[in-house]
Enzyme design. Structure first.
Site, PDB file in Angstrom:
ATOM      1  N   LYS A  19     -29.808  33.589   8.789  1.00  0.00           N
ATOM      2  CA  LYS A  19     -30.125  33.959  10.169  1.00  0.00           C
ATOM      3  C   LYS A  19     -30.863  35.300  10.250  1.00  0.00           C
ATOM      4  O   LYS A  19     -31.618  35.542  11.178  1.00  0.00           O
ATOM      5  CB  LYS A  19     -28.843  34.056  11.006  1.00  0.00           C
ATOM      6  CG  LYS A  19     -27.940  32.836  10.984  1.00  0.00           C
ATOM      7  CD  LYS A  19     -28.496  31.682  11.791  1.00  0.00           C
ATOM      8  CE  LYS A  19     -27.478  30.597  12.103  1.00  0.00           C
ATOM      9  NZ  LYS A  19     -26.879  29.913  10.951  1.00  0.00           N
TER      10      LYS A  19
HETATM   11  C1  LIG Z   1     -26.609  28.626  10.685  1.00  0.00           C
HETATM   12  C2  LIG Z   1     -26.332  28.243   9.283  1.00  0.00           C
HETATM   13  C3  LIG Z   1     -26.628  26.955   8.801  1.00  0.00           C
HETATM   14  C4  LIG Z   1     -27.179  25.870   9.697  1.00  0.00           C
HETATM   15  O1  LIG Z   1     -28.469  26.161  10.158  1.00  0.00           O
HETATM   16  P1  LIG Z   1     -29.034  25.401  11.442  1.00  0.00           P
HETATM   17  O2  LIG Z   1     -30.328  26.048  11.705  1.00  0.00           O
HETATM   18  O3  LIG Z   1     -28.028  25.616  12.528  1.00  0.00           O
HETATM   19  O4  LIG Z   1     -29.147  23.968  11.080  1.00  0.00           O
HETATM   20  C5  LIG Z   1     -26.403  26.689   7.467  1.00  0.00           C
HETATM   21  N1  LIG Z   1     -25.863  27.619   6.650  1.00  0.00           N
HETATM   22  C6  LIG Z   1     -25.552  28.839   7.082  1.00  0.00           C
HETATM   23  C7  LIG Z   1     -24.947  29.807   6.126  1.00  0.00           C
HETATM   24  C8  LIG Z   1     -25.784  29.208   8.398  1.00  0.00           C
HETATM   25  O5  LIG Z   1     -25.475  30.434   8.823  1.00  0.00           O
END
Ligand SMILES: *Cc1c(COP(=O)(O)O)cnc(C)c1O
Length: 463
Positions: A112
Site C-alpha cells: 500500500k
Molecule cells: C491490501 C493487501 C492485499 C490485497 O490487495 P487488493 O488491492 O485489496 O486486492 C494483499 N496483500 C497485502 C499485504 C495487502 O496489504
C-alpha cells in the site's frame, strides 16, 4: 484527461477532482474516459529508467495537463526516496521463470505504501493554493491504514480517520496506525468486519451533508490515483524481464482487487501481459467469480492473510464496467442489486472478456502455511502469508505465458506469529521500525454503526 463514473449518473470530472473526490457522487467509481497508451519502444526504455521516472510517466499519462510534469517528477522522487531499497520494487528469483516483486520496502512494510506515498504528495500539491483542508476517511483491512497514516502524518491540508476491524488485524499492522502522535491522525477500532468498515465509508460518502461539512475524501483502492500508481510496477517488473519483447504473467494476492486491476490498467495502456492469476484466501468471491460467473458475497472468514478477508471487492466494479463494453446503466443495475441481494450473475460474454486476462485460484489456510515453509526450504526466502497465498495459487495454476511475477505484498515481520508458526523462523522487523512495539498507542473504539462513526468524523474535523 476526463474521468467518468462506472454508473454513468455523475458528470465527468478532471484528474484532480477524481482523486480528491474518491467515489463518484452516484456511488460509482471513476475511470478515465479513454486509456492512455504507452508505446512498445517506450516500455522497452523503462528498463533503463529509475522507478520514480517510470512512475512520473505512467501517472502523468492519467494526470494530463492538470499537474506540471516537473512537479510530478519531484513528487515521485520524494515519494520513492522513502523506500529502503534503491530499486524501490526489486525482483527476487524463486525458481526458473518465477520472480517475486518485493512491494514491501516502504515505511509501513506493505505494498500500500507504493501508492500512498505518492498519493499524499499529490493531495498536498492539489489542495495547497485552494486553501482547503480535507478529511480522509479510510477503512482498512490492515495495511491501508498504516500506509495512509505513514504518508499523511503531519501534512497540513489533510486529516485522516482510519477505521479498522477490531481484533482482525495483526499487532504490527495496528501499531503502524496507532503509534502516530500527530494531531491530524485519528484511529478507530470498529466492532465488526472490514466489510462493515467499508460499508460505513460508502455510507459516509453518500451523505452529502457530511461530505461537504468535513470535505470528505477517500484513499481506499476506489481512488483512481492509487490504481494509476500501482500500474507502475507492472511496467517496471515486466520491462526488467524483457517486455514488450515477451509477455510476462502475474500472480497477485487479492482482496479488494485494486492491485490486480492495476495490472489490467497496465495491459490496456499497452503492456503485453500473458495472464493475471487472482489469488484469494478462503474469502474466495473473486476466485469463484472467474470460475463460475457468479459474483456472490459469502460470510467473511478470518484468515492469516487478513488484508484479503474481503467478500466485496470494490474494484471489481471497474472490471465489470470495462468487460460489459462500458455499459454504465448495466453496471449501476448490477451493483445496486449486489448491495441488496449480494449477488451478480455475470453474463457469458462479459465473463469471457474477463477470462481473457484473469484466472482465479483460492488457497486454503493449510496450503498457505505449507507454502511459507516450502518456500523457505527451497529458496531461503521467508514470505508473508499474503505472498504465500499467491505462491500457492501459482503452483496450482496451469502453465502461464512467459516469466511470472508474483506480487510480494507484505514484509513477513508484519505477521511474525503466523510466519513463525508456519516456518519455525521468527521474522525480524527492519532496522528503521525495530522499536515499534515500544511506542505508545492511541485509538478510539466504536460500534459498527454508520451514525456514530459519522458523528465521530464530524467532531474530529471540528465541523
Ligand atoms: C491490501 C493487501 C492485499 C490485497 O490487495 P487488493 O488491492 O485489496 O486486492 C494483499 N496483500 C497485502 C499485504 C495487502 O496489504
Amino acid at each position: 484527461m476526463r474521468y467518468v463514473s462506472t454508473r454513468g449518473a455523475s458528470p465527468a470530472v478532471g484528474f484532480v477532482d477524481a482523486v480528491l473526490g474518491g467515489l463518484a457522487p452516484d456511488g460509482g467509481l471513476y475511470v478515465p474516459r479513454t486509456w492512455p497508451q504507452i508505446s512498445p519502444a517506450e516500455i522497452a526504455g523503462f528498463a533503463d529508467k529509475s522507478y520514480a521516472e517510470v512512475a512520473a510517466r505512467v501517472i502523468g499519462a492519467f494526470a494530463g495537463d492538470e499537474i506540471d510534469a516537473a512537479d510530478l517528477l519531484d513528487m515521485c522522487r520524494e515519494a520513492y526516496a522513502t523506500f529502503t531499497h534503491d530499486a524501490v520494487v526489486p525482483l527476487t528469483q524463486l525458481e526458473p521463470g518465477v520472480f517475486l516483486a518485493e512491494l514491501f520496502h516502504g515505511p509501513s512494510l506493505a505494498f500500500k505504501d507504493v501508492a500512498m506515498q505518492i498519493l499524499a504528495r499529490l493531495y498536498d500539491h492539489m489542495l495547497s493554493g485552494q486553501g482547503r483542508t480535507q478529511t480522509i476517511l479510510c477503512a482498512t483491512s490492515g495495511d491501508t491504514g498504516g500506509a495512509a497514516v505513514e504518508a499523511f502524518r503531519g501534512r497540513r491540508a489533510v486529516r485522516v480517520v482510519a477505521l479498522f476491524p477490531e481484533g482482525r488485524i495483526s499487532e504490527v499492522q495496528r501499531r503502524f496506525m496507532t503509534t502516530a502522535t500527530e494531531p491530524n491522525i485519528a484511529c478507530v477500532a470498529v466492532k465488526g468486519s472490514f466489510d462493515d468498515c467499508q460499508a460505513i465509508v460508502k455510507n459516509a460518502f453518500q451523505d452529502a451533508v457530511l461530505r461537504q461539512a468535513v470535505d470528505l475524501s477517500g484513499v481506499n483502492s476506489i481512488n483512481f490515483a492509487r490504481i494509476a500508481a500501482q500500474a507502475v510496477y507492472y511496467f517496471t517488473t515486466a520491462a526488467a524481464l524483457g517486455a514488450p519483447g515477451r509477455k510476462v504473467s502475474f500472480c497477485v494476492p487479492s482482496g479488494n482487487f485494486g492491485d490486480a486491476f492495476a495490472g489490467y490498467v497496465a495491459h490496456r495502456m499497452g503492456l503485453p501481459i500473458g495472464e493475471i492469476v487472482v489469488a484469494t484466501n478462503a474469502n474466495d468471491i473473486l476466485a469463484r467469480t472467474f470460475q463460475t460467473g457468479r459474483y456472490a458475497r459469502g460470510k467473511v472468514e478470518p484468515t492469516i492473510s487478513p488484508a484479503m478477508d474481503i467478500q466485496s471487492a470494490s474494484n471489481f466494479e471497474r472490471l465489470y464496467f470495462e468487460s460489459t463494453g462500458r455499459e454504465p446503466v448495466e453496471t449501476a443495475r448490477a451493483f445496486a442489486a449486489f448491495a441488496e441481494a449480494g449477488v451478480i450473475d455475470v453474463a457469458p460474454q462479459t465473463l469471457a472478456s474477463m477470462r481473457a486476462l484473469f484466472r482465479g485460484v483460492a488457497v486454503s489456510e493449510a496450503q498457505t502455511r505449507r507454502t511459507i515453509l516450502a518456500t523457505l526450504n527451497q529458496t531461503g526466502e521467508l514470505i508473508d502469508p499474503h505472498t504465500a497465498v499467491a505462491v500457492a495459487a501459482l503452483s496450482r495454476a496451469d502453465i502461464l505465458t512467459g516469466p511470472v511475477v508474483v506480487m510480494a505484498t507484505a514484509h513477513p515481520a508484519k505477521f511474525p506469529r503466523d510466519v513463525a508458526e508456519a516456518s519455525g523462523v521468527t521474522p525480524q522487523l527492519p532496522r528503521g521500525v525495530a522499536d515499534l512495539a515500544g511506542r505508545p498507542e492511541r485509538f478510539d473504539r466504536l460500534p459498527a454503526e454508520a451514525e456514530s462513526i459519522k458523528a465521530y468524523v464530524r467532531a474530529f474535523a471540528g465541523a
